[in-house]
Design a protein around this motif. Sequence first.
Motif, PDB file in Angstrom:
ATOM      1  N   ILE A   1       0.848  -1.196   0.000  1.00 15.52           N
ATOM      2  CA  ILE A   1       0.000   0.000   0.000  1.00 15.52           C
ATOM      3  C   ILE A   1       0.883   1.245   0.000  1.00 15.52           C
ATOM      4  O   ILE A   1       0.623   2.205  -0.739  1.00 15.52           O
ATOM      5  N   TYR A   2       1.948   1.224   0.800  1.00 15.47           N
ATOM      6  CA  TYR A   2       2.884   2.358   0.777  1.00 15.47           C
ATOM      7  C   TYR A   2       3.412   2.587  -0.646  1.00 15.47           C
ATOM      8  O   TYR A   2       3.466   3.722  -1.134  1.00 15.47           O
ATOM      9  N   GLN A   3       3.830   1.522  -1.321  1.00 14.42           N
ATOM     10  CA  GLN A   3       4.389   1.650  -2.666  1.00 14.42           C
ATOM     11  C   GLN A   3       3.363   2.209  -3.648  1.00 14.42           C
ATOM     12  O   GLN A   3       3.704   3.018  -4.511  1.00 14.42           O
ATOM     13  N   GLU A   4       2.116   1.795  -3.506  1.00 14.15           N
ATOM     14  CA  GLU A   4       1.058   2.342  -4.359  1.00 14.15           C
ATOM     15  C   GLU A   4       0.896   3.844  -4.094  1.00 14.15           C
ATOM     16  O   GLU A   4       0.799   4.643  -5.032  1.00 14.15           O
ATOM     17  N   LEU A   5       0.882   4.226  -2.825  1.00 14.33           N
ATOM     18  CA  LEU A   5       0.767   5.650  -2.486  1.00 14.33           C
ATOM     19  C   LEU A   5       1.978   6.428  -2.989  1.00 14.33           C
ATOM     20  O   LEU A   5       1.831   7.574  -3.463  1.00 14.33           O
ATOM     21  N   ASP A   6       3.152   5.835  -2.922  1.00 15.53           N
ATOM     22  CA  ASP A   6       4.349   6.496  -3.425  1.00 15.53           C
ATOM     23  C   ASP A   6       4.262   6.708  -4.936  1.00 15.53           C
ATOM     24  O   ASP A   6       4.665   7.760  -5.449  1.00 15.53           O
ATOM     25  N   ARG A   7       3.732   5.719  -5.659  1.00 14.57           N
ATOM     26  CA  ARG A   7       3.536   5.874  -7.112  1.00 14.57           C
ATOM     27  C   ARG A   7       2.521   6.980  -7.401  1.00 14.57           C
ATOM     28  O   ARG A   7       2.710   7.788  -8.324  1.00 14.57           O
ATOM     29  N   LEU A   8       1.454   7.026  -6.611  1.00 11.80           N
ATOM     30  CA  LEU A   8       0.450   8.072  -6.801  1.00 11.80           C
ATOM     31  C   LEU A   8       1.039   9.448  -6.519  1.00 11.80           C
ATOM     32  O   LEU A   8       0.748  10.412  -7.242  1.00 11.80           O
ATOM     33  N   LEU A   9       1.876   9.553  -5.492  1.00 12.02           N
ATOM     34  CA  LEU A   9       2.547  10.819  -5.205  1.00 12.02           C
ATOM     35  C   LEU A   9       3.452  11.215  -6.365  1.00 12.02           C
ATOM     36  O   LEU A   9       3.506  12.382  -6.754  1.00 12.02           O
ATOM     37  N   SER A  10       4.133  10.257  -6.939  1.00 15.44           N
ATOM     38  CA  SER A  10       4.987  10.531  -8.095  1.00 15.44           C
ATOM     39  C   SER A  10       4.159  11.045  -9.278  1.00 15.44           C
ATOM     40  O   SER A  10       4.554  12.001  -9.952  1.00 15.44           O
ATOM     41  N   THR A  11       3.012  10.439  -9.504  1.00 15.72           N
ATOM     42  CA  THR A  11       2.116  10.905 -10.567  1.00 15.72           C
ATOM     43  C   THR A  11       1.649  12.317 -10.276  1.00 15.72           C
ATOM     44  O   THR A  11       1.625  13.180 -11.168  1.00 15.72           O
ATOM     45  N   ARG A  12       1.272  12.581  -9.031  1.00 18.30           N
ATOM     46  CA  ARG A  12       0.861  13.929  -8.634  1.00 18.30           C
ATOM     47  C   ARG A  12       1.983  14.927  -8.896  1.00 18.30           C
ATOM     48  O   ARG A  12       1.756  16.006  -9.439  1.00 18.30           O
ATOM     49  N   ASN A  13       3.205  14.560  -8.531  1.00 14.63           N
ATOM     50  CA  ASN A  13       4.342  15.453  -8.753  1.00 14.63           C
ATOM     51  C   ASN A  13       4.592  15.686 -10.242  1.00 14.63           C
ATOM     52  O   ASN A  13       4.904  16.804 -10.654  1.00 14.63           O
ATOM     53  N   ASP A  14       4.439  14.644 -11.044  1.00 16.43           N
ATOM     54  CA  ASP A  14       4.592  14.800 -12.490  1.00 16.43           C
ATOM     55  C   ASP A  14       3.565  15.788 -13.048  1.00 16.43           C
ATOM     56  O   ASP A  14       3.869  16.567 -13.950  1.00 16.43           O
ATOM     57  N   CYS A  15       2.379  15.758 -12.499  1.00 17.98           N
ATOM     58  CA  CYS A  15       1.316  16.652 -12.966  1.00 17.98           C
ATOM     59  C   CYS A  15       1.508  18.094 -12.478  1.00 17.98           C
ATOM     60  O   CYS A  15       1.004  19.026 -13.091  1.00 17.98           O
ATOM     61  N   ALA A  16       2.214  18.258 -11.379  1.00 20.10           N
ATOM     62  CA  ALA A  16       2.363  19.580 -10.780  1.00 20.10           C
ATOM     63  C   ALA A  16       3.554  20.361 -11.323  1.00 20.10           C
ATOM     64  O   ALA A  16       3.708  21.534 -10.993  1.00 20.10           O
ATOM     65  N   HIS A  17       4.374  19.736 -12.134  1.00 17.46           N
ATOM     66  CA  HIS A  17       5.584  20.391 -12.621  1.00 17.46           C
ATOM     67  C   HIS A  17       5.625  20.350 -14.145  1.00 17.46           C
ATOM     68  O   HIS A  17       5.066  19.438 -14.754  1.00 17.46           O
ATOM     69  N   PRO A  18       6.282  21.315 -14.740  1.00 15.80           N
ATOM     70  CA  PRO A  18       6.359  21.328 -16.210  1.00 15.80           C
ATOM     71  C   PRO A  18       6.949  20.026 -16.735  1.00 15.80           C
ATOM     72  O   PRO A  18       7.870  19.466 -16.139  1.00 15.80           O
ATOM     73  N   GLY A  19       6.383  19.566 -17.802  1.00 12.35           N
ATOM     74  CA  GLY A  19       6.860  18.323 -18.392  1.00 12.35           C
ATOM     75  C   GLY A  19       5.885  17.840 -19.440  1.00 12.35           C
ATOM     76  O   GLY A  19       4.976  18.562 -19.853  1.00 12.35           O
ATOM     77  N   MET A  20       6.056  16.628 -19.820  1.00 16.12           N
ATOM     78  CA  MET A  20       5.274  16.086 -20.920  1.00 16.12           C
ATOM     79  C   MET A  20       4.096  15.237 -20.455  1.00 16.12           C
ATOM     80  O   MET A  20       3.435  14.595 -21.274  1.00 16.12           O
ATOM     81  N   ALA A  21       3.796  15.233 -19.168  1.00 15.81           N
ATOM     82  CA  ALA A  21       2.665  14.453 -18.666  1.00 15.81           C
ATOM     83  C   ALA A  21       1.358  15.043 -19.180  1.00 15.81           C
ATOM     84  O   ALA A  21       1.101  16.236 -19.022  1.00 15.81           O
ATOM     85  N   HIS A  22       0.563  14.230 -19.822  1.00 13.03           N
ATOM     86  CA  HIS A  22      -0.747  14.641 -20.320  1.00 13.03           C
ATOM     87  C   HIS A  22      -1.769  13.546 -20.020  1.00 13.03           C
ATOM     88  O   HIS A  22      -2.173  12.799 -20.913  1.00 13.03           O
ATOM     89  N   PRO A  23      -2.163  13.429 -18.750  1.00 13.65           N
ATOM     90  CA  PRO A  23      -3.116  12.368 -18.409  1.00 13.65           C
ATOM     91  C   PRO A  23      -4.468  12.607 -19.072  1.00 13.65           C
ATOM     92  O   PRO A  23      -4.911  13.749 -19.225  1.00 13.65           O
ATOM     93  N   GLY A  24      -5.101  11.518 -19.454  1.00 17.23           N
ATOM     94  CA  GLY A  24      -6.440  11.580 -20.002  1.00 17.23           C
ATOM     95  C   GLY A  24      -7.477  11.357 -18.905  1.00 17.23           C
ATOM     96  O   GLY A  24      -7.134  11.136 -17.738  1.00 17.23           O
ATOM     97  N   VAL A  25      -8.726  11.396 -19.299  1.00 13.17           N
ATOM     98  CA  VAL A  25      -9.824  11.204 -18.354  1.00 13.17           C
ATOM     99  C   VAL A  25      -9.715   9.848 -17.666  1.00 13.17           C
ATOM    100  O   VAL A  25      -9.893   9.748 -16.445  1.00 13.17           O
ATOM    101  N   ILE A  26      -9.398   8.827 -18.410  1.00 11.33           N
ATOM    102  CA  ILE A  26      -9.281   7.489 -17.829  1.00 11.33           C
ATOM    103  C   ILE A  26      -8.133   7.448 -16.825  1.00 11.33           C
ATOM    104  O   ILE A  26      -8.248   6.824 -15.764  1.00 11.33           O
ATOM    105  N   ASP A  27      -7.034   8.142 -17.117  1.00 12.57           N
ATOM    106  CA  ASP A  27      -5.918   8.202 -16.167  1.00 12.57           C
ATOM    107  C   ASP A  27      -6.366   8.837 -14.850  1.00 12.57           C
ATOM    108  O   ASP A  27      -5.985   8.374 -13.771  1.00 12.57           O
ATOM    109  N   VAL A  28      -7.150   9.894 -14.942  1.00  7.69           N
ATOM    110  CA  VAL A  28      -7.647  10.565 -13.738  1.00  7.69           C
ATOM    111  C   VAL A  28      -8.556   9.628 -12.953  1.00  7.69           C
ATOM    112  O   VAL A  28      -8.448   9.512 -11.726  1.00  7.69           O
TER     113      VAL A  28
END
Length: 171
Positions: free
Chosen positions: A126-153
Amino acid sequence: IVPLIQHEGSPRQVAGRQLQAIFDGVVTSDEQAYIEEASRCITVQANRASIIMLWAAGIAKLHGAIVCIGFDKFNAAVDRIVAKKGQPFNRVKERSKLSSLPELQRAKDSDLIILGMELFGYDLQIYQELDRLLSTRNDCAHPGMAHPGVIDVQQFAAKLRDALFGHVTTG
């Protein structure tokens, strides 16, 4: 098709309602405010912002649970985690101890999810899943090429609900 669209709304509106439905019955009013904002973000195709707001709802859940538990128990958990060896435990430092809500609000999310293993009894997976989610959140919060779609959300929301809202209680 036209009557269906008139009744249900646009696909983005439907996606916003579906996002809120993922959290039905598992959030407080404070957390619900973030979920509603995430829903509004998804209806205007601000998917990165939606993920950020969903993570904010999760952190609101953690903060509420920690305040409910109390800072003495939180600090005792810090001591137990600091005494453990290896990853991810060695990320948490003695200075992670807290005595007030403002200090908690400045605490690192990564420390809080590690401490959650001690405070709320979830395991390393569960910790590892939360860590991955935090990483996704960080990717979305900073400039970069992340472009999640509706299904990703929607997948982010479901994983967050299962990993965090399913294991952290405020009462």
